[in-house]
Design a protein around this motif. Structure first.
Motif, PDB file in Angstrom:
ATOM      1  N   GLY A  35     -13.750   9.871  -2.501  1.00  0.00           N
ATOM      2  CA  GLY A  35     -15.139   9.695  -2.116  1.00  0.00           C
ATOM      3  C   GLY A  35     -15.658   8.372  -2.246  1.00  0.00           C
ATOM      4  O   GLY A  35     -16.393   7.842  -1.155  1.00  0.00           O
ATOM      5  N   TYR A  38     -14.703   6.896   1.165  1.00  0.00           N
ATOM      6  CA  TYR A  38     -15.779   7.444   2.432  1.00  0.00           C
ATOM      7  C   TYR A  38     -17.248   6.629   2.202  1.00  0.00           C
ATOM      8  O   TYR A  38     -17.783   6.224   3.190  1.00  0.00           O
ATOM      9  CB  TYR A  38     -15.877   8.924   2.537  1.00  0.00           C
ATOM     10  CG  TYR A  38     -14.872   9.559   2.899  1.00  0.00           C
ATOM     11  CD1 TYR A  38     -14.762   9.736   4.198  1.00  0.00           C
ATOM     12  CD2 TYR A  38     -13.730   9.984   2.235  1.00  0.00           C
ATOM     13  CE1 TYR A  38     -13.407  10.366   4.839  1.00  0.00           C
ATOM     14  CE2 TYR A  38     -12.667  10.788   2.637  1.00  0.00           C
ATOM     15  CZ  TYR A  38     -12.575  10.933   4.026  1.00  0.00           C
ATOM     16  OH  TYR A  38     -11.563  11.476   4.425  1.00  0.00           O
ATOM     17  N   ARG A  89     -22.823   3.843  -4.695  1.00  0.00           N
ATOM     18  CA  ARG A  89     -23.614   4.930  -5.423  1.00  0.00           C
ATOM     19  C   ARG A  89     -24.924   4.996  -4.872  1.00  0.00           C
ATOM     20  O   ARG A  89     -25.767   5.691  -5.684  1.00  0.00           O
ATOM     21  CB  ARG A  89     -23.406   4.989  -7.116  1.00  0.00           C
ATOM     22  CG  ARG A  89     -21.822   4.592  -7.450  1.00  0.00           C
ATOM     23  CD  ARG A  89     -20.943   5.947  -7.482  1.00  0.00           C
ATOM     24  NE  ARG A  89     -19.594   5.608  -7.334  1.00  0.00           N
ATOM     25  CZ  ARG A  89     -18.810   6.345  -7.173  1.00  0.00           C
ATOM     26  NH1 ARG A  89     -18.926   7.595  -6.450  1.00  0.00           N
ATOM     27  NH2 ARG A  89     -17.337   5.960  -6.885  1.00  0.00           N
ATOM     28  N   SER A  98     -22.013  11.907   4.225  1.00  0.00           N
ATOM     29  CA  SER A  98     -21.612  13.068   4.882  1.00  0.00           C
ATOM     30  C   SER A  98     -21.276  12.873   6.354  1.00  0.00           C
ATOM     31  O   SER A  98     -20.519  13.604   6.862  1.00  0.00           O
ATOM     32  CB  SER A  98     -22.222  14.173   4.268  1.00  0.00           C
ATOM     33  OG  SER A  98     -22.016  14.751   3.127  1.00  0.00           O
ATOM     34  N   ALA A 101     -18.382  11.036   6.958  1.00  0.00           N
ATOM     35  CA  ALA A 101     -17.211  11.498   6.573  1.00  0.00           C
ATOM     36  C   ALA A 101     -16.801  12.816   7.678  1.00  0.00           C
ATOM     37  O   ALA A 101     -15.826  13.315   7.665  1.00  0.00           O
ATOM     38  CB  ALA A 101     -17.302  12.156   5.018  1.00  0.00           C
ATOM     39  N   ARG A 107     -11.634  10.079   9.163  1.00  0.00           N
ATOM     40  CA  ARG A 107     -10.985  10.899   8.199  1.00  0.00           C
ATOM     41  C   ARG A 107      -9.190  10.642   8.442  1.00  0.00           C
ATOM     42  O   ARG A 107      -8.577  10.343   7.402  1.00  0.00           O
ATOM     43  CB  ARG A 107     -10.997  12.457   8.232  1.00  0.00           C
ATOM     44  CG  ARG A 107     -12.596  12.914   8.017  1.00  0.00           C
ATOM     45  CD  ARG A 107     -12.544  14.326   7.863  1.00  0.00           C
ATOM     46  NE  ARG A 107     -12.052  14.712   6.315  1.00  0.00           N
ATOM     47  CZ  ARG A 107     -12.834  14.550   5.231  1.00  0.00           C
ATOM     48  NH1 ARG A 107     -14.197  13.997   5.544  1.00  0.00           N
ATOM     49  NH2 ARG A 107     -12.304  14.580   4.089  1.00  0.00           N
ATOM     50  N   ARG A 128     -12.566  16.356  -1.587  1.00  0.00           N
ATOM     51  CA  ARG A 128     -13.029  17.495  -0.934  1.00  0.00           C
ATOM     52  C   ARG A 128     -11.757  18.354  -0.243  1.00  0.00           C
ATOM     53  O   ARG A 128     -11.737  19.650  -0.140  1.00  0.00           O
ATOM     54  CB  ARG A 128     -14.093  17.648   0.259  1.00  0.00           C
ATOM     55  CG  ARG A 128     -15.380  16.644  -0.319  1.00  0.00           C
ATOM     56  CD  ARG A 128     -16.091  17.448  -1.385  1.00  0.00           C
ATOM     57  NE  ARG A 128     -17.417  16.802  -1.623  1.00  0.00           N
ATOM     58  CZ  ARG A 128     -17.598  15.714  -2.401  1.00  0.00           C
ATOM     59  NH1 ARG A 128     -16.216  14.938  -2.844  1.00  0.00           N
ATOM     60  NH2 ARG A 128     -18.734  15.468  -2.691  1.00  0.00           N
ATOM     61  N   ARG A 178     -25.813  18.408   1.197  1.00  0.00           N
ATOM     62  CA  ARG A 178     -24.564  17.700   1.358  1.00  0.00           C
ATOM     63  C   ARG A 178     -23.417  18.873   1.348  1.00  0.00           C
ATOM     64  O   ARG A 178     -22.379  18.809   2.080  1.00  0.00           O
ATOM     65  CB  ARG A 178     -24.233  16.658   0.263  1.00  0.00           C
ATOM     66  CG  ARG A 178     -23.408  15.739   0.535  1.00  0.00           C
ATOM     67  CD  ARG A 178     -23.793  14.430  -0.017  1.00  0.00           C
ATOM     68  NE  ARG A 178     -23.948  14.051  -1.143  1.00  0.00           N
ATOM     69  CZ  ARG A 178     -22.848  13.822  -2.307  1.00  0.00           C
ATOM     70  NH1 ARG A 178     -21.879  13.476  -1.847  1.00  0.00           N
ATOM     71  NH2 ARG A 178     -23.494  13.579  -3.490  1.00  0.00           N
ATOM     72  N   ASP A 182     -20.792  19.403   4.306  1.00  0.00           N
ATOM     73  CA  ASP A 182     -19.159  19.154   3.735  1.00  0.00           C
ATOM     74  C   ASP A 182     -18.621  20.375   3.912  1.00  0.00           C
ATOM     75  O   ASP A 182     -17.175  20.609   4.466  1.00  0.00           O
ATOM     76  CB  ASP A 182     -18.957  18.958   2.367  1.00  0.00           C
ATOM     77  CG  ASP A 182     -19.458  17.574   2.145  1.00  0.00           C
ATOM     78  OD1 ASP A 182     -19.723  16.733   3.119  1.00  0.00           O
ATOM     79  OD2 ASP A 182     -19.685  16.999   0.898  1.00  0.00           O
ATOM     80  N   ARG A 185     -18.271  21.158   8.280  1.00  0.00           N
ATOM     81  CA  ARG A 185     -17.806  20.479   9.331  1.00  0.00           C
ATOM     82  C   ARG A 185     -16.781  21.166   9.886  1.00  0.00           C
ATOM     83  O   ARG A 185     -15.893  21.807   9.274  1.00  0.00           O
ATOM     84  CB  ARG A 185     -17.725  19.102   8.796  1.00  0.00           C
ATOM     85  CG  ARG A 185     -16.623  19.039   7.810  1.00  0.00           C
ATOM     86  CD  ARG A 185     -16.238  17.461   7.044  1.00  0.00           C
ATOM     87  NE  ARG A 185     -15.362  17.600   6.189  1.00  0.00           N
ATOM     88  CZ  ARG A 185     -15.456  16.988   4.990  1.00  0.00           C
ATOM     89  NH1 ARG A 185     -16.738  16.148   4.794  1.00  0.00           N
ATOM     90  NH2 ARG A 185     -14.549  16.880   3.969  1.00  0.00           N
TER      91      ARG A 185
HETATM   92  O1  C5P Z   1     -17.256  12.741  -4.204  1.00  0.00           O
HETATM   93  P1  C5P Z   1     -18.214  11.945  -3.728  1.00  0.00           P
HETATM   94  O2  C5P Z   1     -19.595  12.454  -3.987  1.00  0.00           O
HETATM   95  O3  C5P Z   1     -18.510  10.351  -4.096  1.00  0.00           O
HETATM   96  O4  C5P Z   1     -18.100  11.935  -2.176  1.00  0.00           O
HETATM   97  C1  C5P Z   1     -19.114  11.448  -1.183  1.00  0.00           C
HETATM   98  C2  C5P Z   1     -18.899  11.958   0.157  1.00  0.00           C
HETATM   99  O5  C5P Z   1     -17.623  11.765   0.677  1.00  0.00           O
HETATM  100  C3  C5P Z   1     -18.828  13.784   0.038  1.00  0.00           C
HETATM  101  O6  C5P Z   1     -20.141  14.412   0.215  1.00  0.00           O
HETATM  102  C4  C5P Z   1     -17.978  14.071   1.508  1.00  0.00           C
HETATM  103  O7  C5P Z   1     -18.950  14.058   2.551  1.00  0.00           O
HETATM  104  C5  C5P Z   1     -17.091  12.767   1.714  1.00  0.00           C
HETATM  105  N1  C5P Z   1     -15.745  12.957   1.229  1.00  0.00           N
HETATM  106  C6  C5P Z   1     -14.909  13.787   1.970  1.00  0.00           C
HETATM  107  N2  C5P Z   1     -13.739  14.055   1.621  1.00  0.00           N
HETATM  108  C7  C5P Z   1     -13.262  13.677   0.500  1.00  0.00           C
HETATM  109  C8  C5P Z   1     -14.028  13.137  -0.437  1.00  0.00           C
HETATM  110  C9  C5P Z   1     -15.314  12.663  -0.164  1.00  0.00           C
HETATM  111  O8  C5P Z   1     -15.284  14.225   3.067  1.00  0.00           O
HETATM  112  N3  C5P Z   1     -11.792  13.687   0.146  1.00  0.00           N
END
Ligand code: C5P
Length: 221
Positions: A35, A38, A89, A98, A101, A107, A128, A178, A182, A185
């Motif tokens: 995360g 991204y 953060r 998102s 991402a 990706r 994710r 979110r 997520d 998509r």
């Molecule tokens: O884990 P965290 O909340 O920091 O991730 C932020 C955003 O990054 C997620 O809401 C998602 O959109 C994206 N993400 C993703 N694939 C991952 C990790 C994070 O799409 N492997």
């Protein structure tokens, strides 16, 4: 070297990073927070004033960006050499990540780098799509979840500790939005891998979740 790969996926605020860090420490593996990658690309795009709906520009940006995850208790994040651990953060980055991402090219670039890191080290990777896309042959896969209300409460506490004022209802709504983006998509949606162990952490504390994961791994390895 210990080359075991553990995938921990789940929605925002389920406690993945806290749990993944502790599991990594106990098993002597490298922790990788996907995360954060991204988020770093999103921060750079916002700083450059890029159009977040322009896939080509974002993909090029991701390709030209170096992101370093420095191992350790703090897990600092370096974006083109600059420490952005705190900045990624921020509520602004969180609101836009998102969208960034969901760009397939972004990706592709980041997944390639994540696989490379797992190839070189034994890892606990959280995100994710780790169990479904990044490391489909991981030794152990967990899908960590909790109710949106519980996840919003945890996020609120985190933000308050950092000095932000929070509106809990707004936070619940943002978490639900979110989750929706997520999960819906077209590329790598948030969904448990068929062979993932699902853990609902509502009402569980961190230690209980960590113990559940460690004992599963020990029993099945
Ligand atoms: O884990 P965290 O909340 O920091 O991730 C932020 C955003 O990054 C997620 O809401 C998602 O959109 C994206 N993400 C993703 N694939 C991952 C990790 C994070 O799409 N492997």
């Amino acid at each position: 070297p210990n080359r075991i790969c553990v995938a921990i996926d789940g929605p925002a605020g389920a406690g993945k990073s806290t749990v993944a860090k502790l599991v990594a420490r106990k098993l002597g593996l490298l922790y990788i927070d996907t995360g954060a990658m991204y988020r770093a690309v999103t921060l750079k795009a916002l700083k450059q004033g890029l159009n977040l709906h322009e896939a080509g520009g974002l993909t090029n940006l991701a390709r030209e960006t170096t992101i370093k995850l420095v191992p350790g208790l703090q897990q600092s994040v370096l974006l083109d050499g600059e420490d952005v651990t705190e900045e990624i953060r921020s509520p602004e980055v969180t609101r836009h990540v998102s969208t960034v991402a969901s760009v397939p090219g972004v990706r592709e670039v980041l997944v390639e780098r994540q696989r490379q890191m797992a190839y070189e080290n034994g890892v606990v990777m959280d995100g994710r799509d780790i169990g479904t896309v990044v490391l489909p042959r991981a030794n152990a896969k967990f899908f960590l979840t909790a109710s949106a209300e519980e996840r919003a409460r945890r996020r609120a506490k985190e933000l308050e500790d950092k000095g932000y004022t929070v509106d809990i209802d707004k936070l619940i709504k943002e978490i639900q939005d979110r989750d929706y983006t997520d999960s819906h998509r077209s590329v790598s949606p948030l969904v448990p891998a068929g062979d993932a162990i699902i853990i609902d952490s509502s009402g569980m504390n961190i230690e209980e979740v960590v113990d559940t994961i460690i004992s599963w791994i020990e029993k099945n390895k």
